[in-house]
Write a protein that holds these residues in place. Structure first.
Motif, PDB file in Angstrom:
ATOM      1  N   PRO A  46      35.032  53.796  45.188  1.00 33.44           N
ATOM      2  CA  PRO A  46      36.132  54.720  45.517  1.00 33.44           C
ATOM      3  C   PRO A  46      37.289  54.611  44.516  1.00 33.44           C
ATOM      4  O   PRO A  46      37.967  55.592  44.208  1.00 33.44           O
ATOM      5  CB  PRO A  46      36.576  54.271  46.916  1.00 33.44           C
ATOM      6  CG  PRO A  46      35.380  53.591  47.492  1.00 33.44           C
ATOM      7  CD  PRO A  46      34.717  52.901  46.327  1.00 33.44           C
ATOM      8  N   ARG A  47      37.490  53.415  43.995  1.00 35.93           N
ATOM      9  CA  ARG A  47      38.534  53.202  42.995  1.00 35.93           C
ATOM     10  C   ARG A  47      38.210  53.980  41.721  1.00 35.93           C
ATOM     11  O   ARG A  47      39.074  54.634  41.134  1.00 35.93           O
ATOM     12  CB  ARG A  47      38.624  51.693  42.686  1.00 35.93           C
ATOM     13  CG  ARG A  47      40.017  51.174  42.750  1.00 35.93           C
ATOM     14  CD  ARG A  47      40.165  49.720  42.467  1.00 35.93           C
ATOM     15  NE  ARG A  47      41.358  49.587  41.665  1.00 35.93           N
ATOM     16  CZ  ARG A  47      42.565  49.240  42.140  1.00 35.93           C
ATOM     17  NH1 ARG A  47      42.727  48.948  43.401  1.00 35.93           N
ATOM     18  NH2 ARG A  47      43.611  49.186  41.345  1.00 35.93           N
TER      19      ARG A  47
ATOM     20  N   ALA B 294      28.901  45.911  50.403  1.00 36.25           N
ATOM     21  CA  ALA B 294      30.322  45.540  50.371  1.00 36.25           C
ATOM     22  C   ALA B 294      30.870  45.664  48.943  1.00 36.25           C
ATOM     23  O   ALA B 294      32.002  46.094  48.730  1.00 36.25           O
ATOM     24  CB  ALA B 294      30.508  44.125  50.898  1.00 36.25           C
ATOM     25  N   PHE B 295      30.052  45.299  47.950  1.00 32.88           N
ATOM     26  CA  PHE B 295      30.466  45.360  46.543  1.00 32.88           C
ATOM     27  C   PHE B 295      30.650  46.811  46.085  1.00 32.88           C
ATOM     28  O   PHE B 295      31.701  47.195  45.572  1.00 32.88           O
ATOM     29  CB  PHE B 295      29.422  44.634  45.685  1.00 32.88           C
ATOM     30  CG  PHE B 295      29.726  44.585  44.215  1.00 32.88           C
ATOM     31  CD1 PHE B 295      30.825  43.908  43.742  1.00 32.88           C
ATOM     32  CD2 PHE B 295      28.871  45.204  43.297  1.00 32.88           C
ATOM     33  CE1 PHE B 295      31.098  43.853  42.372  1.00 32.88           C
ATOM     34  CE2 PHE B 295      29.129  45.147  41.937  1.00 32.88           C
ATOM     35  CZ  PHE B 295      30.246  44.471  41.467  1.00 32.88           C
TER      36      PHE B 295
ATOM     37  N   LYS C 241      30.942  49.556  47.874  1.00 34.47           N
ATOM     38  CA  LYS C 241      31.956  50.242  48.673  1.00 34.47           C
ATOM     39  C   LYS C 241      33.364  49.861  48.238  1.00 34.47           C
ATOM     40  O   LYS C 241      34.303  50.616  48.422  1.00 34.47           O
ATOM     41  CB  LYS C 241      31.805  49.849  50.155  1.00 34.47           C
ATOM     42  CG  LYS C 241      30.584  50.438  50.826  1.00 34.47           C
ATOM     43  CD  LYS C 241      30.647  50.211  52.328  1.00 34.47           C
ATOM     44  CE  LYS C 241      30.081  48.874  52.725  1.00 34.47           C
ATOM     45  NZ  LYS C 241      29.886  48.757  54.188  1.00 34.47           N
ATOM     46  N   ASN C 242      33.509  48.663  47.696  1.00 35.65           N
ATOM     47  CA  ASN C 242      34.814  48.175  47.263  1.00 35.65           C
ATOM     48  C   ASN C 242      35.226  48.811  45.934  1.00 35.65           C
ATOM     49  O   ASN C 242      36.379  49.143  45.732  1.00 35.65           O
ATOM     50  CB  ASN C 242      34.736  46.643  47.124  1.00 35.65           C
ATOM     51  CG  ASN C 242      36.094  45.982  47.022  1.00 35.65           C
ATOM     52  OD1 ASN C 242      37.092  46.490  47.542  1.00 35.65           O
ATOM     53  ND2 ASN C 242      36.138  44.847  46.359  1.00 35.65           N
ATOM     54  N   VAL C 243      34.242  48.986  45.059  1.00 34.92           N
ATOM     55  CA  VAL C 243      34.547  49.384  43.672  1.00 34.92           C
ATOM     56  C   VAL C 243      34.559  50.907  43.468  1.00 34.92           C
ATOM     57  O   VAL C 243      35.478  51.463  42.859  1.00 34.92           O
ATOM     58  CB  VAL C 243      33.527  48.751  42.690  1.00 34.92           C
ATOM     59  CG1 VAL C 243      33.727  49.280  41.283  1.00 34.92           C
ATOM     60  CG2 VAL C 243      33.632  47.223  42.718  1.00 34.92           C
TER      61      VAL C 243
ATOM     62  N   VAL D 158      45.700  40.670  41.392  1.00 33.28           N
ATOM     63  CA  VAL D 158      44.839  40.016  42.386  1.00 33.28           C
ATOM     64  C   VAL D 158      44.313  38.710  41.793  1.00 33.28           C
ATOM     65  O   VAL D 158      43.909  38.671  40.630  1.00 33.28           O
ATOM     66  CB  VAL D 158      43.644  40.916  42.767  1.00 33.28           C
ATOM     67  CG1 VAL D 158      42.816  40.260  43.864  1.00 33.28           C
ATOM     68  CG2 VAL D 158      44.108  42.297  43.200  1.00 33.28           C
TER      69      VAL D 158
ATOM     70  N   LEU E 228      36.409  41.364  40.538  1.00 32.14           N
ATOM     71  CA  LEU E 228      37.351  42.035  41.423  1.00 32.14           C
ATOM     72  C   LEU E 228      37.182  43.536  41.252  1.00 32.14           C
ATOM     73  O   LEU E 228      36.875  44.011  40.161  1.00 32.14           O
ATOM     74  CB  LEU E 228      38.783  41.630  41.058  1.00 32.14           C
ATOM     75  CG  LEU E 228      39.109  40.141  41.202  1.00 32.14           C
ATOM     76  CD1 LEU E 228      40.458  39.824  40.556  1.00 32.14           C
ATOM     77  CD2 LEU E 228      39.119  39.760  42.683  1.00 32.14           C
ATOM     78  N   ALA E 229      37.414  44.271  42.323  1.00 30.70           N
ATOM     79  CA  ALA E 229      37.257  45.730  42.279  1.00 30.70           C
ATOM     80  C   ALA E 229      38.110  46.334  41.169  1.00 30.70           C
ATOM     81  O   ALA E 229      37.677  47.251  40.464  1.00 30.70           O
ATOM     82  CB  ALA E 229      37.645  46.333  43.630  1.00 30.70           C
ATOM     83  N   GLU E 230      39.318  45.791  40.999  1.00 33.54           N
ATOM     84  CA  GLU E 230      40.249  46.335  40.005  1.00 33.54           C
ATOM     85  C   GLU E 230      39.639  46.251  38.597  1.00 33.54           C
ATOM     86  O   GLU E 230      39.731  47.200  37.809  1.00 33.54           O
ATOM     87  CB  GLU E 230      41.573  45.558  40.048  1.00 33.54           C
ATOM     88  CG  GLU E 230      42.378  45.725  41.345  1.00 33.54           C
ATOM     89  CD  GLU E 230      41.822  44.953  42.545  1.00 33.54           C
ATOM     90  OE1 GLU E 230      40.855  44.169  42.351  1.00 33.54           O
ATOM     91  OE2 GLU E 230      42.318  45.137  43.659  1.00 33.54           O
TER      92      GLU E 230
END
Lengths: 271, 310
Positions: B100-101, B93-94, B96-98, B176, B69-71
């Motif tokens: 920015p966090r 997708a992976f 880009k998800n992680v 999540v 999970l991105a978190e």
């Protein structure tokens, strides 16, 4: 459930953006502006959640100059209940936007925050994830389906793999490379909308006229940092812009056989 | 200081995009570490250790990371981030998800979809659906970026394996829960890394014709199938084969565009292909401007003829 939808004013997707003669920036003076298409999906999903009885109030927010009111009018005409403008002349980039949105979230206390997955001007695709990080909440990015379910009840068939929900959760299906993924997010949470999430409704003219009369609550970004200053300024400096490298003009061929010959003999990409 | 690459894998193999990110990471001329996250991933960490240009592998192996999970992945990276000057992932997708966090948690800006690294803090990246390239300079000490995989060459395997270091991980997020995933099963090569891509637009007319016309050609060429957003929206093709600025960006050796008009949204995702062929009945189709070879022809005749001729 209360929903906050963050929207952005961008150059209309039909406009071919040009460069300034000195190449310092794009020339968008006088260009037709509108709401970011992915943000329309975000609003539409909020409206549908309300129509299905899951949401009680929808608040739209944008950040920027007073000119950004027009996208809030668009959101109001689509059917959101209230609109907030965080006014600033400062050049905003995703991190700064996420910091300002965090303040709005603290004031509004939404259960769900929906954004478009990216804006079609800077194509960064960062704000939702950054906001989720700053809030310390879970994120569902690039979503193509949302379901809100009562505990123990199977969610909607829109989800690829329905499953039993826990209390205070929503289920989202995400578009990932090579397929989809379904997650349960504990509220509050941040989600970002893919185009496939829904088809946004058309705004009817009478609704647009009525939206013009609705009040827009305005905050000044500078006021947000009175207790603890917020560094929301730009961190990235644009040095110049240019057209991407052009390809040389193509060769028109007369027959399929000519094409096969070229691919074999000249380009050597097939055997 | 070093460069950290967030690796991506399918549970068995490192993805090609990671090998390309390794090439991008060489720009800084610093040690390059690759972070592999997941559960029971020793074999994948060994693959990363074998890549030329990788000096160390960080293996974050935990049950909680079985479905990353991105978190949780962001948490792993943030804990490690103090020893790095640059954090890179492929713009998938992976990634880009992680990332920015990670950037937000470290209070730094992020650069998305970098196509060229010009200096240690200067990058070129597309804006306005790829119709314009902006050169951007970061003012942060820590650089966080995703790179467009197709803009960088594949790193190769070579030499001695670099050391693998186990990384501590925290308990997974409680916010999540991973529920399920569905992979669109295909006999064909993965779109992002295929040598040949055959793509179709709305002119194909239906999902049945999309398959009937394009699949035999793709079959013969060992190609992946792609589609325009219009074709996806019309229900002719699944979303995960969408080529374009909002879909997958590809740069194969050969790209065959069938019944595709050539909207910027689409061409932004394929114009770096080595050889582009377009088949369209409209003599003024903009796709011809980015093509190397083109046929003004009825696709329903030309494509079967082409399939037969090769």
């Amino acid at each position: 459930m209360k929903i906050l939808v963050a929207v952005k004013r961008v150059v209309d997707y039909n406009v071919k953006v040009r460069l300034k003669p000195d190449g310092s920036d794009v020339d968008i003076a006088g260009a037709k502006m509108g709401i970011n298409p992915f943000d329309e999906n975000a609003i539409e999903e909020a409206l549908r959640l309300k129509e299905r009885g899951h949401a009680t109030e929808i608040v739209a927010v944008t950040l920027g100059t007073a000119a950004c009111q027009d996208v809030l009018r668009h959101a109001l005409a689509m059917g959101v209940d209230r609109a907030i403008l965080v006014e600033t002349d400062v050049l905003l980039q995703p991190l700064g936007i996420a910091k300002l949105l965090k303040v709005v979230v603290a004031r509004e206390q939404p259960d769900l925050i929906i954004l478009g997955k990216q804006a079609i001007d800077d194509d960064a695709g960062q704000t939702g994830q950054m906001l989720a990080a700053l809030l310390g909440v879970g994120q569902g990015t690039f979503i193509s389906a949302v379901a809100v379910v009562a505990p123990g009840i199977l969610p909607l068939a829109t989800l690829v793999h329905p499953c039993t929900a826990h209390e205070g959760e929503i289920h989202v299906t995400r578009e990932v490379d090579g397929g989809t993924e379904t997650l349960a997010l504990r509220l509050p949470a941040v989600v970002t909308a893919d185009l496939r999430l829904n088809e946004p409704r058309y705004v009817k003219l009478p609704n647009l006229m009525m939206a013009k009369k609705k009040p827009i609550q305005t905050y000044h970004a500078a006021e947000f940092g009175i207790d603890a200053p917020i560094d929301f300024g730009a961190r990235l400096k644009q040095l110049n812009v240019a057209n991407p490298p052009a390809r040389k003009p193509g060769i028109k061929l007369d027959s399929v056989q000519d094409l096969v010959d070229k691919l074999r003999g000249e380009a050597k990409v097939i055997r | 200081m070093s460069v950290l690459i967030l690796a991506e894998h399918d549970g068995h193999h490192l993805k090609q995009a990671t090998y390309r990110a390794v090439t991008a990471a060489q720009h800084w001329q610093l040690p390059v570490h690759v972070l592999v996250t997941g559960h029971n991933i020793t074999a994948i960490a060994q693959q990363a250790a074998a890549i030329q240009g990788v000096t160390q592998v960080m293996q974050a192996d935990a049950v909680a990371l079985a479905h990353p999970l991105a978190e949780d992945v962001a948490d792993v990276i943030v804990r490690l981030s103090g020893q790095y000057q640059v954090i890179v992932a492929a713009h998938t997708a992976f990634g880009k998800n992680v990332l920015p966090r990670v950037a937000a948690l470290r209070d730094v800006a992020m650069l998305s979809d970098v196509v060229e690294i010009k200096g240690s803090k200067t990058y070129v990246r597309p804006i306005y659906a790829g119709s314009i390239y902006a050169t951007v300079e970061s003012t942060d000490t820590l650089q966080v970026l995703t790179v467009r995989a197709s803009s960088f060459a594949l790193a190769v395997n070579g030499g001695a394996a670099s050391p693998i270091v186990m990384v501590d991980t925290a308990a997974g997020t409680s916010r999540v829960r991973w529920i399920s995933e569905v992979h669109n099963v295909s006999e064909r090569p993965a779109l992002a890394s295929a040598r040949v891509v055959v793509s179709g637009g709305r002119s194909l007319g239906s999902a049945e014709k999309f398959q009937a016309v394009l699949a035999p050609l793709a079959e013969k060429l060992g190609a992946a199938l792609g589609a325009t957003r219009a074709a996806v929206d019309a229900g002719f093709a699944p979303n995960d084969i969408q080529v374009g600025q909002t879909g997958t960006v590809v740069a194969p050796e050969l790209y065959i565009a069938v019944g595709i008009s050539g909207a910027v949204q689409h061409t932004a995702g394929m114009k770096d292909s080595k050889v582009i062929v377009a088949i369209n009945h409209d003599a003024d189709a903009p796709i011809f401007q980015v093509s190397d070879y083109y046929l003004v022809a009825d696709l329903f005749e030309a494509v079967p003829a082409l399939t037969k001729a090769i």
